[in-house]
Motif scaffolding. Sequence first.
Motif, PDB file in Angstrom:
ATOM      1  N   GLU A  18     -26.490   6.858  41.446  1.00 17.13           N
ATOM      2  CA  GLU A  18     -27.491   7.472  42.312  1.00 17.13           C
ATOM      3  C   GLU A  18     -27.303   6.956  43.730  1.00 17.13           C
ATOM      4  OE1 GLU A  18     -31.291   4.596  41.838  1.00 17.13           O
ATOM      5  OE2 GLU A  18     -30.622   5.543  39.966  1.00 17.13           O
ATOM      6  N   VAL A  19     -28.006   7.543  44.676  1.00 13.55           N
ATOM      7  CA  VAL A  19     -28.021   7.020  46.049  1.00 13.55           C
ATOM      8  C   VAL A  19     -29.470   6.919  46.506  1.00 13.55           C
ATOM      9  CG1 VAL A  19     -25.745   7.840  46.761  1.00 13.55           C
ATOM     10  CG2 VAL A  19     -27.713   9.366  46.986  1.00 13.55           C
ATOM     11  N   LYS A  20     -29.681   6.070  47.526  1.00 11.82           N
ATOM     12  CA  LYS A  20     -31.014   5.889  48.105  1.00 11.82           C
ATOM     13  C   LYS A  20     -31.149   6.770  49.341  1.00 11.82           C
ATOM     14  CE  LYS A  20     -30.548   1.452  48.719  1.00 11.82           C
ATOM     15  NZ  LYS A  20     -29.218   1.208  48.149  1.00 11.82           N
ATOM     16  N   PRO A  21     -32.369   7.105  49.725  1.00 14.10           N
ATOM     17  CA  PRO A  21     -32.565   7.979  50.890  1.00 14.10           C
ATOM     18  C   PRO A  21     -31.947   7.436  52.175  1.00 14.10           C
ATOM     19  CG  PRO A  21     -34.600   7.765  49.653  1.00 14.10           C
ATOM     20  CD  PRO A  21     -33.640   6.784  49.061  1.00 14.10           C
ATOM     21  N   ASP A  22     -31.911   6.099  52.334  1.00 10.48           N
ATOM     22  CA  ASP A  22     -31.395   5.542  53.580  1.00 10.48           C
ATOM     23  C   ASP A  22     -29.912   5.165  53.505  1.00 10.48           C
ATOM     24  OD1 ASP A  22     -31.741   3.466  51.850  1.00 10.48           O
ATOM     25  OD2 ASP A  22     -32.835   2.160  53.237  1.00 10.48           O
ATOM     26  N   ASP A  23     -29.229   5.521  52.419  1.00  6.94           N
ATOM     27  CA  ASP A  23     -27.777   5.327  52.358  1.00  6.94           C
ATOM     28  C   ASP A  23     -27.096   6.258  53.363  1.00  6.94           C
ATOM     29  OD1 ASP A  23     -27.813   3.395  50.416  1.00  6.94           O
ATOM     30  OD2 ASP A  23     -27.474   4.782  48.754  1.00  6.94           O
ATOM     31  N   LEU A  79     -25.288  14.145  43.140  1.00  6.28           N
ATOM     32  CA  LEU A  79     -25.911  12.824  43.100  1.00  6.28           C
ATOM     33  C   LEU A  79     -27.421  12.975  43.263  1.00  6.28           C
ATOM     34  CD1 LEU A  79     -23.621  10.656  45.414  1.00  6.28           C
ATOM     35  CD2 LEU A  79     -23.885  10.414  42.938  1.00  6.28           C
ATOM     36  N   PRO A  80     -28.205  12.307  42.415  1.00  8.03           N
ATOM     37  CA  PRO A  80     -29.651  12.297  42.646  1.00  8.03           C
ATOM     38  C   PRO A  80     -29.988  11.310  43.759  1.00  8.03           C
ATOM     39  CG  PRO A  80     -29.125  10.944  40.747  1.00  8.03           C
ATOM     40  CD  PRO A  80     -27.828  11.558  41.206  1.00  8.03           C
ATOM     41  N   VAL A  81     -30.985  11.645  44.556  1.00  4.92           N
ATOM     42  CA  VAL A  81     -31.480  10.748  45.592  1.00  4.92           C
ATOM     43  C   VAL A  81     -32.792  10.176  45.082  1.00  4.92           C
ATOM     44  CG1 VAL A  81     -32.148  10.506  48.015  1.00  4.92           C
ATOM     45  CG2 VAL A  81     -30.408  12.195  47.361  1.00  4.92           C
ATOM     46  N   LEU A  82     -32.806   8.859  44.796  1.00  4.35           N
ATOM     47  CA  LEU A  82     -33.979   8.213  44.217  1.00  4.35           C
ATOM     48  C   LEU A  82     -34.530   7.140  45.146  1.00  4.35           C
ATOM     49  CD1 LEU A  82     -32.734   9.503  41.531  1.00  4.35           C
ATOM     50  CD2 LEU A  82     -33.845   7.602  40.362  1.00  4.35           C
ATOM     51  N   GLU A  83     -35.832   7.157  45.278  1.00  2.00           N
ATOM     52  CA  GLU A  83     -36.537   6.104  46.018  1.00  2.00           C
ATOM     53  C   GLU A  83     -37.034   5.078  45.011  1.00  2.00           C
ATOM     54  OE1 GLU A  83     -37.270   4.041  48.647  1.00  2.00           O
ATOM     55  OE2 GLU A  83     -37.598   5.903  49.765  1.00  2.00           O
ATOM     56  N   ARG A  84     -36.614   3.819  45.180  1.00  2.00           N
ATOM     57  CA  ARG A  84     -36.976   2.784  44.203  1.00  2.00           C
ATOM     58  C   ARG A  84     -37.688   1.611  44.878  1.00  2.00           C
ATOM     59  NH1 ARG A  84     -35.085   3.445  39.146  1.00  2.00           N
ATOM     60  NH2 ARG A  84     -33.327   4.836  38.745  1.00  2.00           N
ATOM     61  N   GLU A  85     -38.673   1.925  45.691  1.00  2.00           N
ATOM     62  CA  GLU A  85     -39.402   0.857  46.375  1.00  2.00           C
ATOM     63  C   GLU A  85     -40.897   0.915  46.106  1.00  2.00           C
ATOM     64  OE1 GLU A  85     -38.407   0.954  50.484  1.00  2.00           O
ATOM     65  OE2 GLU A  85     -36.281   0.479  50.157  1.00  2.00           O
ATOM     66  N   GLY A  86     -41.281   1.578  45.005  1.00  2.00           N
ATOM     67  CA  GLY A  86     -42.690   1.667  44.662  1.00  2.00           C
ATOM     68  C   GLY A  86     -43.190   0.420  43.956  1.00  2.00           C
ATOM     69  N   ASN A  87     -44.504   0.310  43.817  1.00  2.00           N
ATOM     70  CA  ASN A  87     -45.118  -0.868  43.196  1.00  2.00           C
ATOM     71  C   ASN A  87     -45.337  -0.702  41.698  1.00  2.00           C
ATOM     72  OD1 ASN A  87     -45.332  -2.227  45.683  1.00  2.00           O
ATOM     73  ND2 ASN A  87     -47.204  -1.084  46.181  1.00  2.00           N
ATOM     74  N   GLN A 138     -31.394  15.971  45.637  1.00  2.00           N
ATOM     75  CA  GLN A 138     -30.042  15.778  45.129  1.00  2.00           C
ATOM     76  C   GLN A 138     -29.045  16.274  46.170  1.00  2.00           C
ATOM     77  OE1 GLN A 138     -31.068  18.148  41.708  1.00  2.00           O
ATOM     78  NE2 GLN A 138     -29.671  19.784  42.321  1.00  2.00           N
ATOM     79  N   ILE A 139     -27.852  15.701  46.134  1.00  2.00           N
ATOM     80  CA  ILE A 139     -26.819  16.049  47.105  1.00  2.00           C
ATOM     81  C   ILE A 139     -25.560  16.498  46.378  1.00  2.00           C
ATOM     82  CG2 ILE A 139     -25.288  15.161  48.915  1.00  2.00           C
ATOM     83  CD1 ILE A 139     -27.476  13.324  49.815  1.00  2.00           C
ATOM     84  N   THR A 140     -25.029  17.642  46.799  1.00  2.00           N
ATOM     85  CA  THR A 140     -23.777  18.165  46.270  1.00  2.00           C
ATOM     86  C   THR A 140     -22.754  18.225  47.403  1.00  2.00           C
ATOM     87  OG1 THR A 140     -24.377  20.456  46.778  1.00  2.00           O
ATOM     88  CG2 THR A 140     -25.036  19.595  44.611  1.00  2.00           C
ATOM     89  N   TYR A 141     -21.510  18.457  47.047  1.00  2.00           N
ATOM     90  CA  TYR A 141     -20.472  18.615  48.072  1.00  2.00           C
ATOM     91  C   TYR A 141     -20.792  19.786  48.993  1.00  2.00           C
ATOM     92  CZ  TYR A 141     -17.257  15.259  45.949  1.00  2.00           C
ATOM     93  OH  TYR A 141     -16.663  14.109  45.483  1.00  2.00           O
TER      94      TYR A 141
END
Length: 323
Positions: A126-131, A148-156, A167-170
């Motif tokens: 996966e990738v993060k939004p700020d990558d 690639l899915p774009v996942l945010e993993r900064e929640g509580n 998600q991002i494709t070519y």
Amino acid sequence: MATANEHQSERDTIESLHRDNIFNFFRSHTAYDVLPESGKVVLLDASMSAFGAFHVMAANEQTAVPVWDGRSDRYMGMLTVSDLLEMLLFCTSSENNFKDSLRSIDLAYWLSNSERPSGCPESSVEVKPDDDLLCVLRTLLRNDCRVLPVLEREGNTPLLNQCIIGQITYLLLFRFLYYHQEQDLGTLKGTLREAGIGTMEASKVIKVHPNEPVKDVLKLMSENGISGVPVVDANGKFMDMFSDADILGLTELDLNVPVEHALQRAENGESKPKHCLITDPLSKVISCFSIARTTRLACLDEKGSLQGVVTLVDLFKFLAGMS
């Protein structure tokens, strides 16, 4: 008076400068920048059947969709058209009724027990939004995946710690790059063969004929780990390009129809050129990708005969210096 070598050296310097601009563009923009400002994220529940997933993806024109396990509140992975292709082939070999077999497969079982098809990311990729986009591109290339899915993993909480925002494709990456960097892309010289991009030997290109059943074409794609094949006539003249995304047009799930008919249904009267000339400069090839809005182009000679194939993967490898 400047010599021919000096003029060539100057042109090479200018082209190198524009390629540096493209490289810097990737470094200065993020995954979040690529995502549409408005839109929807289609999400499939892991308990859904393969039959239901096919029709949801077809109705929403989605080639890849994240799957969520509602029972354990977790992201399970991406379901793509390549998965659908393998599911269809699996069910055609079943002794049971084809559609009943599709209804008997749930997404949780498929993602947990089946080997990921070519081009599909593992659940951990996966990738993060700020990558930055260079990171996104390298993640696509190094993991040999098309989405690639774009996942945010900064929640509580566990739920907020795996927030799927897109998600991002070519193709999405290319359209973003072309919109902002058309001028620099337009300076790239040389042909595909000169740049070493794509498959430029006709004998090595896997191709099919228009009367071949879709089922046989899907088997060919699965066996070779490819997402599309050129369709040529008896004389080797290019007719069209069939891709795994075109199976979404087979709403009746009839895999015995000729591939030519399947393409007519998929295009729905809107046919865009999916080819370039093998002698075209890179700038023209890039323009062809922009017009066709596809990830794969047939490369033809002046008579329209198939000579090769180039993909957006090939193009991005070249731009990122990974070819």
